[in-house]
Enzyme design. Structure first.
Site, PDB file in Angstrom:
ATOM      1  N   THR A  44      51.028   3.312 -29.588  1.00 33.79           N
ATOM      2  CA  THR A  44      51.726   2.041 -29.392  1.00 33.79           C
ATOM      3  C   THR A  44      53.235   2.255 -29.275  1.00 33.79           C
ATOM      4  O   THR A  44      53.883   1.717 -28.367  1.00 33.79           O
ATOM      5  CB  THR A  44      51.446   1.096 -30.576  1.00 33.79           C
ATOM      6  OG1 THR A  44      50.049   0.919 -30.717  1.00 33.79           O
ATOM      7  CG2 THR A  44      52.101  -0.253 -30.357  1.00 33.79           C
ATOM      8  N   THR A  45      53.796   3.065 -30.175  1.00 31.42           N
ATOM      9  CA  THR A  45      55.237   3.318 -30.183  1.00 31.42           C
ATOM     10  C   THR A  45      55.674   4.074 -28.931  1.00 31.42           C
ATOM     11  O   THR A  45      56.828   3.973 -28.505  1.00 31.42           O
ATOM     12  CB  THR A  45      55.635   4.102 -31.450  1.00 31.42           C
ATOM     13  OG1 THR A  45      55.099   3.428 -32.592  1.00 31.42           O
ATOM     14  CG2 THR A  45      57.138   4.217 -31.602  1.00 31.42           C
ATOM     15  N   TYR A 107      42.285  -7.239 -26.616  1.00 30.05           N
ATOM     16  CA  TYR A 107      42.062  -8.407 -25.756  1.00 30.05           C
ATOM     17  C   TYR A 107      40.589  -8.829 -25.670  1.00 30.05           C
ATOM     18  O   TYR A 107      40.283 -10.014 -25.700  1.00 30.05           O
ATOM     19  CB  TYR A 107      42.612  -8.180 -24.339  1.00 30.05           C
ATOM     20  CG  TYR A 107      42.570  -9.442 -23.492  1.00 30.05           C
ATOM     21  CD1 TYR A 107      43.518 -10.445 -23.662  1.00 30.05           C
ATOM     22  CD2 TYR A 107      41.562  -9.649 -22.557  1.00 30.05           C
ATOM     23  CE1 TYR A 107      43.462 -11.613 -22.920  1.00 30.05           C
ATOM     24  CE2 TYR A 107      41.504 -10.807 -21.808  1.00 30.05           C
ATOM     25  CZ  TYR A 107      42.452 -11.792 -21.993  1.00 30.05           C
ATOM     26  OH  TYR A 107      42.387 -12.935 -21.266  1.00 30.05           O
ATOM     27  N   TYR A 133      41.843   3.801 -34.977  1.00 33.47           N
ATOM     28  CA  TYR A 133      43.122   3.128 -35.165  1.00 33.47           C
ATOM     29  C   TYR A 133      42.883   1.628 -35.208  1.00 33.47           C
ATOM     30  O   TYR A 133      42.461   1.031 -34.212  1.00 33.47           O
ATOM     31  CB  TYR A 133      44.071   3.529 -34.025  1.00 33.47           C
ATOM     32  CG  TYR A 133      45.439   2.898 -34.027  1.00 33.47           C
ATOM     33  CD1 TYR A 133      45.970   2.225 -35.127  1.00 33.47           C
ATOM     34  CD2 TYR A 133      46.234   2.981 -32.883  1.00 33.47           C
ATOM     35  CE1 TYR A 133      47.223   1.656 -35.098  1.00 33.47           C
ATOM     36  CE2 TYR A 133      47.499   2.418 -32.838  1.00 33.47           C
ATOM     37  CZ  TYR A 133      47.987   1.757 -33.945  1.00 33.47           C
ATOM     38  OH  TYR A 133      49.245   1.198 -33.905  1.00 33.47           O
ATOM     39  N   ARG A 138      47.932  -6.497 -33.188  1.00 34.73           N
ATOM     40  CA  ARG A 138      48.182  -6.220 -31.769  1.00 34.73           C
ATOM     41  C   ARG A 138      46.921  -6.334 -30.908  1.00 34.73           C
ATOM     42  O   ARG A 138      47.011  -6.630 -29.723  1.00 34.73           O
ATOM     43  CB  ARG A 138      48.777  -4.824 -31.600  1.00 34.73           C
ATOM     44  CG  ARG A 138      50.263  -4.755 -31.930  1.00 34.73           C
ATOM     45  CD  ARG A 138      50.818  -3.384 -31.579  1.00 34.73           C
ATOM     46  NE  ARG A 138      52.249  -3.296 -31.813  1.00 34.73           N
ATOM     47  CZ  ARG A 138      53.200  -3.436 -30.886  1.00 34.73           C
ATOM     48  NH1 ARG A 138      52.861  -3.701 -29.648  1.00 34.73           N
ATOM     49  NH2 ARG A 138      54.476  -3.325 -31.187  1.00 34.73           N
ATOM     50  N   LYS A 161      43.519   5.436 -38.905  1.00 31.75           N
ATOM     51  CA  LYS A 161      44.873   4.921 -39.109  1.00 31.75           C
ATOM     52  C   LYS A 161      44.722   3.429 -39.369  1.00 31.75           C
ATOM     53  O   LYS A 161      44.359   2.658 -38.490  1.00 31.75           O
ATOM     54  CB  LYS A 161      45.742   5.173 -37.873  1.00 31.75           C
ATOM     55  CG  LYS A 161      47.133   4.560 -37.970  1.00 31.75           C
ATOM     56  CD  LYS A 161      47.927   4.728 -36.680  1.00 31.75           C
ATOM     57  CE  LYS A 161      49.271   4.020 -36.754  1.00 31.75           C
ATOM     58  NZ  LYS A 161      50.038   4.119 -35.482  1.00 31.75           N
ATOM     59  N   ILE A 203      51.123   7.632 -40.174  1.00 29.08           N
ATOM     60  CA  ILE A 203      51.577   7.796 -38.795  1.00 29.08           C
ATOM     61  C   ILE A 203      52.743   6.835 -38.655  1.00 29.08           C
ATOM     62  O   ILE A 203      52.558   5.611 -38.633  1.00 29.08           O
ATOM     63  CB  ILE A 203      50.452   7.530 -37.785  1.00 29.08           C
ATOM     64  CG1 ILE A 203      49.374   8.612 -37.937  1.00 29.08           C
ATOM     65  CG2 ILE A 203      51.000   7.534 -36.351  1.00 29.08           C
ATOM     66  CD1 ILE A 203      48.161   8.431 -37.042  1.00 29.08           C
TER      67      ILE A 203
END
Length: 294
Positions: A44-45, A107, A133, A138, A161, A203
């Site tokens: 994501t980052t 989504y 994850y 999100r 995560k 993380i």
């Protein structure tokens, strides 16, 4: 390699939005020197959502090349289509990648059975270690402990995560999985508490600019010295929080530029440049943290 401080690496770009090789190398060298345990490339980052699959693969492979076996590289391979996640995963087989970080399908809002079948299909398609994850804020879906327990039975699904920020999840998951199943925080602000409750590391977004400090905090915590870990973490807490005033990675890219770790804080739409008010808070948090990056 999958415990302690793992950085969720930003993707440095030039002013035209293309990948900045020199900044990427500088970031990798910084984490090698700081003894960060591993790098997550294109999570994501790393702005996975605004990269094409071709760019995604290219950046992971470039990160591998620049790391030159000095630090393990974990590839972000999640997608909301199972076939796409499998395609990405298989692309990194025999590449030197240490493992994959696979986010829940965003989504689509699958059921728990849909999540199970998604990760089962990915696991069965590869021998690469898989880290689940979970970040409901999100993705719009939540991987529940009961489903994690089912997935933990697969040999190459080695951990998760957890980025819910819900510390009660740790004990619920631990009761359902084997002792060697890794529990990794995805939330810097609660990561120390997460480790004190039995987690194995983080993380981290903060590690992009405070690599040595995050390594030390995790090292103290994993040795059981939570007093020293907490003293250090209190210094970083305003930074942990300020980095999420705006959507990640807007603040962390600006701060990395401010600290000279990257040349530009370029983002791709729909991510927009940082607000002046956020800059002020980040500068205060950075001063409080007293970070030494020399």
């Amino acid at each position: 390699m999958f415990t302690g401080s793992i950085v969720a690496l930003i993707t440095p770009m030039n002013k035209e939005g293309k990948i900045c090789h020199s900044s990427l190398k500088k970031l990798i060298d910084y984490h090698v020197l700081s003894k960060t345990k591993a790098i997550v490339s294109i999570g994501t980052t790393g702005e996975s959502a605004t990269l094409s699959q071709e760019e995604h693969i290219k950046i992971v492979m470039l990160t591998l090349e620049l790391a030159n076996k000095r630090i393990p590289i974990i590839a972000g391979t999640g997608a909301n289509a199972t076939t796409e996640a499998i395609s990405l995963t298989k692309r990194f087989e025999n590449s030197g990648i240490a493992g994959c970080l696979t986010v829940t399908p965003y989504y689509n809002k699958p059921t728990q059975e849909g999540l199970y079948q998604h990760f089962k299909a990915i696991s069965e398609s590869t021998e690469l270690p898989q880290i689940l994850y979970n970040v409901p804020s999100r993705t719009g879906c939540d991987l529940l402990p009961s489903t994690i327990s089912r997935l933990a039975e697969f040999k190459n699904i080695i951990g998760i995560k957890e980025a819910t920020g819900d510390l009660s999840r740790i004990n619920k998951i631990k009761k359902l999985v084997k002792n060697n199943f890794l529990l990794i925080s995805g939330d810097d602000a609660t990561a120390l508490d997460f480790m004190q409750l039995g987690g194995h590391g983080v993380i981290s977004v903060t590690a992009n600019v405070a690599a040595k400090e995050m390594v030390e905090i995790c090292s103290y915590a994993l040795k059981g010295d939570f007093l020293q870990a907490r003293i250090m973490n209190e210094r970083l807490m305003p930074l942990h929080e300020a980095l999420f005033i705006e959507s990640n990675p807007i603040p962390i890219k600006w701060l990395a530029k401010e600290m000279g770790l990257i040349k530009n804080d370029t983002l791709r739409l729909p991510m927009t440049p940082i607000l002046d008010s956020t800059r002020i808070q980040l500068k205060k948090a950075l001063q409080n943290a007293n970070i030494k990056n020399s």
